[in-house]
Design an enzyme around this catalytic site. Structure first.
Site, short mmCIF file in Angstrom:
data_model
loop_
_atom_site.label_atom_id
_atom_site.label_comp_id
_atom_site.label_asym_id
_atom_site.label_seq_id
_atom_site.Cartn_x
_atom_site.Cartn_y
_atom_site.Cartn_z
N LYS A 193 40.69 -4.74 8.96
CA LYS A 193 41.73 -4.29 9.91
C LYS A 193 42.63 -5.50 10.14
CE LYS A 193 43.25 -1.16 12.89
NZ LYS A 193 43.95 0.05 12.45
N ASP A 249 28.87 0.08 9.07
CA ASP A 249 27.97 0.96 9.80
C ASP A 249 28.57 2.36 9.86
OD1 ASP A 249 26.07 1.97 11.48
OD2 ASP A 249 26.45 0.62 13.16
N ASP A 253 27.87 5.89 7.13
CA ASP A 253 27.37 7.16 7.64
C ASP A 253 28.33 8.30 7.28
OD1 ASP A 253 25.12 6.04 8.68
OD2 ASP A 253 25.36 6.88 10.69
#
Ligand code: NAD
Length: 359
Positions: A193, A249, A253
């Site tokens: 980012k 993380d 998922d």
């Protein structure tokens, strides 16, 4: 004498116990077929360890992990231990193992098997052929940075976490990612980012610098928000993705769900030596003890172990082929079942994979 690969086995809690049992069955079948030597030593972690000795990560378990070549883990946790203080929660064992074994790179392959394409929430034409390796940094970022906590300032509460990455931390994960890309389709995407966060501008700069040593790998950069969108719109474009602890993380998922079942996805956590292998799912208390869990994620974690830590890529491929064969033959646990398929329980699925390994 045949070299024995010492494997520390921590089944943990809930379905962890059931799926690890099946993974061990597969290791036994492999040993019988190929003559490979595995020495398994069992230890307690998580809620099971807390119940036995009041500590989710007892010293004997750490000792076992440190003196083994690799660790095979089921899962930890469950409602029974949710009220405990954070210092003795089952999850402490996971963090302890990562920290003490210095496991800084988490590898999650995301594949969609043709046989399971209908299990994906996305359209078949979008997910067909997905073969992504997500590499998540595991020891830095907001999860470990100081200062952290909640404090009171001028009469109101303020929550603080610190996003910090050192150059060395970025370099070592970048090297793992470039090396992995070299073994695959030679395309690496680094996710950050950098438009908003200086720490991830450093991430981008250091990954770019490291890339000079890997001229055969094509490096691209993408902002995390864009990557989250692209994962559901054009997932087949990705080969290897490397990213920070928190972005990894979340993105891993998201990617896992694309494949339809959490019960299919293995993972490896690697450090300077050894490694820890585990399914990405948890202890699934809602189905524990009922022979309903899908053991394939754990069995595929064993394949990753053979490949990445034990130097047995041929054996790893045998296990992967056996899993594919079982799916092709129509065997399905409940989580991936569809009409017309053969519904089996945890143990029967393990038996089916093991049977395809034996002569
Ligand atoms: P979970 O992954 O255990 O379960 C989520 C859902 O997926 C449940 O409906 C479960 O039945 C299903 N599921 C998971 N694995 C499956 C499998 N192999 N086959 C079929 N279905 C499967 O996540 P959760 O319910 O959020 O967490 C339960 C416990 O596990 C909590 O205590 C949590 O802290 C812990 N947890 C541990 C780990 C780990 O040990 N690495 C990871 C995640 C969660």
């Amino acid at each position: 004498m045949e070299k024995k690969n010492k494997i520390a086995v921590f089944p943990g809690d809930g379905i962890g116990v059931e799926v690890v049992r099946e993974a061990v069955k597969v290791l036994d079948a492999l040993a019988e077929k190929t003559g490979a030597g595995f020495a398994l030593a069992y230890g307690l972690v998580g809620g099971a360890a807390y119940d036995a000795c009041g500590d989710p990560f007892p010293a004997e378990s750490l000792e076992l992990a440190l003196t083994s070549d690799v660790v095979l883990l089921g899962a930890v946790g469950g409602p029974k231990w949710e009220g405990l203080d954070y210092s003795v929660r089952p999850e402490r064992a996971l963090l302890g193992l990562r920290e003490k074994l210095n496991l800084f790179a988490n590898l999650r392959p995301v594949n969609v098997y043709d046989e399971l394409i209908e299990a994906s929430p996305l359209k078949a034409e979008i997910v067909r052929g997905i073969d992504i390796l997500i590499i998540r940094e595991l020891t830095g970022d907001l999860y470990f940075g100081q200062p952290r906590g909640v404090r009171v300032e001028n009469g109101r509460r303020v929550g603080i976490n610190t996003l910090v990455y050192t150059e060395e931390e970025i370099r070592r994960i970048a090297r793992v990612a470039f090396a992995a890309a070299q073994q695959r389709r030679k395309r690496l995407l680094s996710v950050d980012k950098a438009n908003v966060l200086e720490s991830t501008q450093l991430w981008r700069d250091v990954v770019t610098e490291e890339g000079r040593a890997y001229p055969d790998v094509e490096l691209r950069h993408m902002y995390v928000d864009n990557c989250a969108m692209q994962l559901v719109s054009h997932p087949a474009q990705f080969d290897v993705i490397v990213t920070t602890n928190m972005f990894g993380d979340i993105l891993s998922d998201e990617a896992a769900m694309i494949t339809g079942s959490i019960g299919m996805l293995p993972s490896a956590s690697l450090g300077e030596r050894g490694g820890m292998y585990e399914p990405i799912h948890g202890s699934a208390p809602d189905i524990a003890g009922r022979d309903l869990a899908n053991p394939l994620a754990t069995i595929l974690s064993v394949a990753m172990m053979l490949h990445h830590s034990l130097g047995m890529p041929g054996e790893a491929e045998m296990v992967e082929t056996a899993v594919r064969q079982v799916l092709r033959d129509g065997y399905r646990t409940k989580d991936i079942h569809h009409e017309g398929a053969i519904l089996v329980g945890t143990a029967a699925m393990g038996d089916a994979v093991a049977a395809r390994l034996l002569p």
